[in-house]
Design a protein around this motif. Structure first.
Motif, PDB file in Angstrom:
ATOM      1  N   CYS A  84       0.641   5.832  -0.308  1.00 17.65           N
ATOM      2  CA  CYS A  84      -0.109   7.086  -0.444  1.00 17.65           C
ATOM      3  C   CYS A  84       0.922   8.181  -0.682  1.00 17.65           C
ATOM      4  O   CYS A  84       1.352   8.866   0.249  1.00 17.65           O
ATOM      5  N   ASP A  95      -4.032  12.197   2.723  1.00 18.51           N
ATOM      6  CA  ASP A  95      -4.744  10.958   3.027  1.00 18.51           C
ATOM      7  C   ASP A  95      -3.858   9.910   3.688  1.00 18.51           C
ATOM      8  O   ASP A  95      -4.280   8.775   3.899  1.00 18.51           O
ATOM      9  N   LYS A 120      -8.926  -3.097   7.586  1.00 19.21           N
ATOM     10  CA  LYS A 120      -9.917  -3.544   6.595  1.00 19.21           C
ATOM     11  C   LYS A 120      -9.381  -4.708   5.787  1.00 19.21           C
ATOM     12  O   LYS A 120     -10.094  -5.691   5.538  1.00 19.21           O
ATOM     13  N   LYS A 121      -8.114  -4.633   5.396  1.00 13.09           N
ATOM     14  CA  LYS A 121      -7.495  -5.720   4.625  1.00 13.09           C
ATOM     15  C   LYS A 121      -7.497  -7.032   5.400  1.00 13.09           C
ATOM     16  O   LYS A 121      -7.751  -8.102   4.836  1.00 13.09           O
ATOM     17  N   TRP A 128      -6.762   1.217   6.874  1.00 10.82           N
ATOM     18  CA  TRP A 128      -6.683   0.435   5.624  1.00 10.82           C
ATOM     19  C   TRP A 128      -6.236  -0.993   5.921  1.00 10.82           C
ATOM     20  O   TRP A 128      -6.803  -1.961   5.392  1.00 10.82           O
ATOM     21  N   LEU A 129      -5.220  -1.139   6.779  1.00 12.52           N
ATOM     22  CA  LEU A 129      -4.706  -2.466   7.091  1.00 12.52           C
ATOM     23  C   LEU A 129      -5.735  -3.295   7.857  1.00 12.52           C
ATOM     24  O   LEU A 129      -5.883  -4.499   7.604  1.00 12.52           O
ATOM     25  N   TYR A 182       0.861  -1.183   0.000  1.00 10.47           N
ATOM     26  CA  TYR A 182       0.000   0.000   0.000  1.00 10.47           C
ATOM     27  C   TYR A 182       0.892   1.226   0.000  1.00 10.47           C
ATOM     28  O   TYR A 182       1.960   1.228   0.620  1.00 10.47           O
ATOM     29  N   LYS A 240      -4.968   6.668   9.540  1.00  7.03           N
ATOM     30  CA  LYS A 240      -5.709   6.353   8.315  1.00  7.03           C
ATOM     31  C   LYS A 240      -5.162   5.094   7.646  1.00  7.03           C
ATOM     32  O   LYS A 240      -5.917   4.265   7.127  1.00  7.03           O
ATOM     33  N   THR A 241      -3.850   4.964   7.650  1.00  8.74           N
ATOM     34  CA  THR A 241      -3.246   3.794   7.010  1.00  8.74           C
ATOM     35  C   THR A 241      -3.503   2.530   7.826  1.00  8.74           C
ATOM     36  O   THR A 241      -3.707   1.443   7.269  1.00  8.74           O
TER      37      THR A 241
END
Length: 266
Positions: A81, A196, A208-209, A205-206, A79, A201-202
């Motif tokens: 950004c 972002d 959710k993964k 993302w993790l 990932y 925030k990151t």
């Protein structure tokens, strides 16, 4: 709890940049229970100590203040950004005006101005910081030209400044550079990432993964760049707040200074 994310410097690591025996004991116990251990740091990937990257149970690391996530097992970035080209060009303009040292990170590798890498002490680095900078930064003669050439590849940018200039510089960066967030992990550094990005925030993302809810995550940090509370229960150093079902537990800073994160984890 299924995942524990932690900052490194000042949190997971001791003042000597080591894992205390107690921290190792508790991390090993967490791994035995199938809990993910996720280092979340402002460092670039290649600046993370090998003992952390290779620690049993560490499968992912969040780097560059949320600018990228690496899979340790796969040995690759999963990932990112990146800063926008317009943001990088505006940052270069600030650097030229302010005449401050600039650092940039590309694909997990930090680059910095040659004079700074040669003698970091002149730029207010501590003795440990000077050793760290010399060991991790790749020197570049013309950092502005280098940053311009790689303007679409930057994970993050950092400005090395005097403490008394931080507030003024923060205002300038926030006003003049589009689509960024500005943070700081040490007194003489202002760190710039994509708007972002950010560790919190990151980490979302993790989570959710990995199909883990925020209620199943715990996060630890000690500085302005450790904005992890949106992604899980937070343990923030100095006086620490841990949010668990609307209950707040106050813990002393010394717990982290002496042993890293083990007591809240236990």
């Amino acid at each position: 709890i299924r995942l524990i994310a932690s900052d490194l410097d000042g949190t997971l690591l001791t003042d000597c940049k080591e894992l205390s025996p107690k921290t190792r004991e508790v991390l090993d116990l967490a791994v035995q229970h199938g809990i993910y251990i996720v280092p979340a740091t402002g460092r670039s990937f290649h600046s993370i100590p090998e003992m952390i990257r290779n620690y049993p149970g560490v499968e992912y690391v969040i780097t560059a203040n949320g600018g990228a996530v690496y899979s340790v097992r796969e040995g690759k970035r999963v990932y990112q950004c990146l800063l926008e080209k317009e943001s990088v060009e505006a940052a270069i303009a600030v650097r030229k005006r302010e005449n401050m040292v600039l650092e940039v990170v590309i694909d997990g590798v930090p680059y910095a101005e040659e004079a700074y890498v040669k003698d970091p002490i002149q730029y207010l680095a501590t003795e440990y910081g000077a050793k760290y900078i010399k060991a991790t930064r790749k020197p570049v003669k013309d950092i502005c030209r280098f940053a311009q050439k790689h303007a679409e590849e930057l994970d993050s940018i950092s400005f090395v400044c005097r403490y008394e200039d931080k507030e003024r510089l923060y205002t300038s960066l926030d006003k003049e550079i589009p689509n960024i967030y500005v943070t700081s992990s040490v007194p003489n550094l202002m760190e710039v990432g994509h708007i972002d990005a950010g560790k919190g925030k990151t980490l979302l993302w993790l989570l959710k993964k990995l199909e883990i809810s925020t209620e199943e995550a715990m996060a630890f940090g000690d500085a302005d760049n450790d904005e992890l509370e949106e992604a899980g229960s937070l343990c923030q150093a100095n006086w620490i707040e841990i949010e668990r079902k609307n209950e707040y537990i106050q813990l002393l800073q010394t717990l982290l200074n002496d042993h890293g994160i083990p007591y809240p984890v236990e």
